[in-house]
Design a protein around this motif. Structure first.
Motif, short mmCIF file in Angstrom:
data_model
loop_
_atom_site.label_atom_id
_atom_site.label_comp_id
_atom_site.label_asym_id
_atom_site.label_seq_id
_atom_site.Cartn_x
_atom_site.Cartn_y
_atom_site.Cartn_z
N SER A 193 0.92 -1.20 0.18
CA SER A 193 0.01 -0.01 -0.16
C SER A 193 0.93 1.21 0.05
O SER A 193 0.46 2.36 -0.69
CB SER A 193 -0.81 0.09 1.20
N GLY A 194 2.18 1.28 0.78
CA GLY A 194 3.02 2.41 0.87
C GLY A 194 3.29 2.51 -0.76
O GLY A 194 3.72 3.65 -1.05
N GLY A 195 3.69 1.52 -1.50
CA GLY A 195 4.21 1.60 -2.58
C GLY A 195 3.12 2.29 -3.77
O GLY A 195 3.54 3.01 -4.81
N ILE A 196 1.90 1.88 -3.37
CA ILE A 196 0.90 2.67 -4.22
C ILE A 196 0.71 4.15 -4.04
O ILE A 196 0.80 4.77 -4.74
CB ILE A 196 -0.20 1.70 -3.90
N GLY A 197 0.97 4.50 -2.70
CA GLY A 197 1.14 5.96 -2.43
C GLY A 197 2.38 6.59 -3.02
O GLY A 197 2.40 7.82 -3.58
N LEU A 198 3.36 5.85 -3.03
CA LEU A 198 4.54 6.42 -3.74
C LEU A 198 4.39 6.64 -5.18
O LEU A 198 4.68 7.58 -5.82
CB LEU A 198 5.71 5.42 -3.56
N LEU A 199 3.93 5.49 -5.84
CA LEU A 199 3.53 5.61 -7.31
C LEU A 199 2.64 6.71 -7.42
O LEU A 199 2.65 7.53 -8.44
CB LEU A 199 2.80 4.24 -7.80
N LEU A 200 1.66 6.83 -6.74
CA LEU A 200 0.71 8.30 -6.75
C LEU A 200 1.30 9.71 -6.72
O LEU A 200 0.92 10.35 -7.25
CB LEU A 200 -0.60 8.18 -5.76
N GLY A 201 2.41 9.48 -6.03
CA GLY A 201 3.11 10.77 -5.86
C GLY A 201 4.25 10.91 -6.88
O GLY A 201 4.98 12.15 -6.81
N THR A 202 4.41 9.67 -7.76
CA THR A 202 5.45 10.07 -8.63
C THR A 202 5.60 11.15 -9.80
O THR A 202 6.59 11.49 -10.20
CB THR A 202 5.81 8.65 -9.24
N GLU A 203 4.53 11.37 -10.36
CA GLU A 203 4.19 12.43 -11.15
C GLU A 203 4.66 13.82 -10.64
O GLU A 203 5.17 14.50 -11.32
CB GLU A 203 2.73 12.48 -11.80
N LEU A 204 4.00 13.90 -9.43
CA LEU A 204 4.58 15.01 -8.64
C LEU A 204 6.17 15.45 -8.59
O LEU A 204 6.87 16.35 -8.83
CB LEU A 204 4.05 15.68 -7.49
N LEU A 205 6.80 14.25 -8.27
CA LEU A 205 8.40 14.01 -8.21
C LEU A 205 8.96 14.21 -9.44
O LEU A 205 9.86 14.77 -9.45
CB LEU A 205 8.78 12.56 -7.46
N ILE A 206 8.32 13.66 -10.57
CA ILE A 206 8.99 13.98 -11.59
C ILE A 206 8.78 15.50 -12.05
O ILE A 206 9.74 15.95 -12.79
CB ILE A 206 8.40 13.08 -12.91
N ARG A 207 7.82 16.05 -11.98
CA ARG A 207 7.67 17.37 -12.32
C ARG A 207 8.58 18.42 -11.53
O ARG A 207 9.27 19.40 -11.81
CB ARG A 207 6.18 17.86 -11.67
N GLU A 208 8.76 17.98 -10.23
CA GLU A 208 10.00 18.54 -9.33
C GLU A 208 11.34 18.39 -9.91
O GLU A 208 12.20 19.37 -10.06
CB GLU A 208 9.83 18.27 -7.77
N TYR A 209 11.51 16.97 -10.60
CA TYR A 209 12.71 16.90 -11.08
C TYR A 209 13.23 17.70 -12.21
O TYR A 209 14.25 17.96 -12.30
CB TYR A 209 12.85 15.37 -11.36
N LYS A 210 12.26 18.06 -13.01
CA LYS A 210 12.42 18.86 -14.20
C LYS A 210 12.76 20.18 -14.08
O LYS A 210 12.96 20.90 -14.79
CB LYS A 210 11.38 18.50 -15.04
N LYS A 211 12.37 20.71 -12.61
CA LYS A 211 12.72 22.10 -12.25
C LYS A 211 14.05 22.25 -12.09
O LYS A 211 14.97 21.36 -11.76
CB LYS A 211 11.81 22.50 -11.06
N ASP A 212 14.46 23.60 -12.39
CA ASP A 212 16.12 23.78 -11.71
C ASP A 212 15.91 23.89 -10.24
O ASP A 212 15.04 24.76 -9.75
CB ASP A 212 16.45 25.19 -12.74
N GLY A 213 17.28 23.87 -9.82
CA GLY A 213 17.34 24.26 -8.38
C GLY A 213 17.83 23.08 -7.74
O GLY A 213 18.28 22.07 -8.11
N SER A 214 18.31 23.30 -6.21
CA SER A 214 18.77 22.26 -5.57
C SER A 214 17.33 21.54 -4.60
O SER A 214 16.41 22.11 -4.46
CB SER A 214 19.49 22.88 -4.47
N TRP A 215 17.52 20.32 -4.35
CA TRP A 215 16.66 19.30 -3.81
C TRP A 215 16.69 20.11 -2.13
O TRP A 215 17.67 20.25 -1.70
CB TRP A 215 16.89 18.09 -3.78
N TYR A 216 15.32 19.95 -1.70
CA TYR A 216 15.39 20.02 -0.09
C TYR A 216 14.33 19.21 0.30
O TYR A 216 13.29 18.48 -0.48
CB TYR A 216 15.34 21.39 0.42
N ILE A 217 14.07 18.78 1.57
CA ILE A 217 13.09 18.01 2.14
C ILE A 217 12.02 19.10 2.82
O ILE A 217 12.56 19.98 3.80
CB ILE A 217 13.58 17.00 3.19
N ASP A 218 10.86 18.86 2.70
CA ASP A 218 9.86 19.53 3.12
C ASP A 218 9.58 19.13 4.50
O ASP A 218 8.64 18.22 4.63
CB ASP A 218 8.58 19.78 2.44
N ILE A 219 10.22 19.75 5.63
CA ILE A 219 10.43 19.14 6.99
C ILE A 219 8.89 19.38 7.79
O ILE A 219 8.63 18.18 8.27
CB ILE A 219 11.44 19.77 7.85
#
Length: 160
Positions: A72-98
């Motif tokens: 089930s956690g994998g399903i949640g990861l998969l659902l958020g993958t598109e947002l991660l890909i959209r973030e990956y295409k942006k310029d800038g440095s990675w950070y974790i939203d604490i």
């Protein structure tokens, strides 16, 4: 073609927003296939657990929690993958939203572990909490909170 003189509305053509792109359609099809495979894996693992659990050979909730965390956690990861890909295409440095990690991800993880806490601590003996945690002896909240945990986890990674 609609014309109205009183309201002065003219509508000659109606277009759908966006256009059909084969690459995007294939990506969504692959996404759907992976989502269905993960769903069927989760159903199979849960069915195997329930059959072993009801026969009395195995009563291990830790294994059940782990199975649902992966499936089930994998399903949640998969659902958020598109947002991660959209973030990956942006310029800038990675950070974790604490704040997102602490206020959404961590509590959903703890709520998915509630059946374990239910049996480990006397809090589960309180009828209201016990009924909330185990709804009709089916710990559905484990699945829901694991999906939320996976989604919140993957969407906590962002670019500035």
């Amino acid at each position: 073609m609609i014309k109205s003189d009183s309201n002065k509305i003219k509508l000659n053509k109606v277009f759908l927003k966006g256009e059909f792109k084969m690459k995007k359609a294939l990506r969504y099809l692959l996404f759907l296939i992976i989502l269905l495979l993960m769903y069927f894996l989760a159903v199979k693992l849960n069915y195997d657990f329930y059959t072993q659990f009801h026969t009395g050979y195995m009563q291990d909730f830790k294994r059940y929690i782990f199975i649902n965390l992966i499936s089930s956690g994998g399903i949640g990861l998969l659902l958020g993958t598109e947002l991660l890909i959209r973030e990956y295409k942006k310029d800038g440095s990675w950070y974790i939203d604490i704040p997102r990690l602490l206020l959404l991800c961590f509590p959903s993880f703890l709520l998915s572990l509630m059946p374990v806490f239910f049996f480990m601590f006397p809090v589960g003996n309180i009828p209201i909490i016990g009924n909330f945690i185990m709804l009709d002896r089916i710990p559905l909240n484990i699945i829901i909170f694991n999906i939320l945990f996976g989604y919140f986890l993957i969407t906590s990674f962002r670019k500035k």
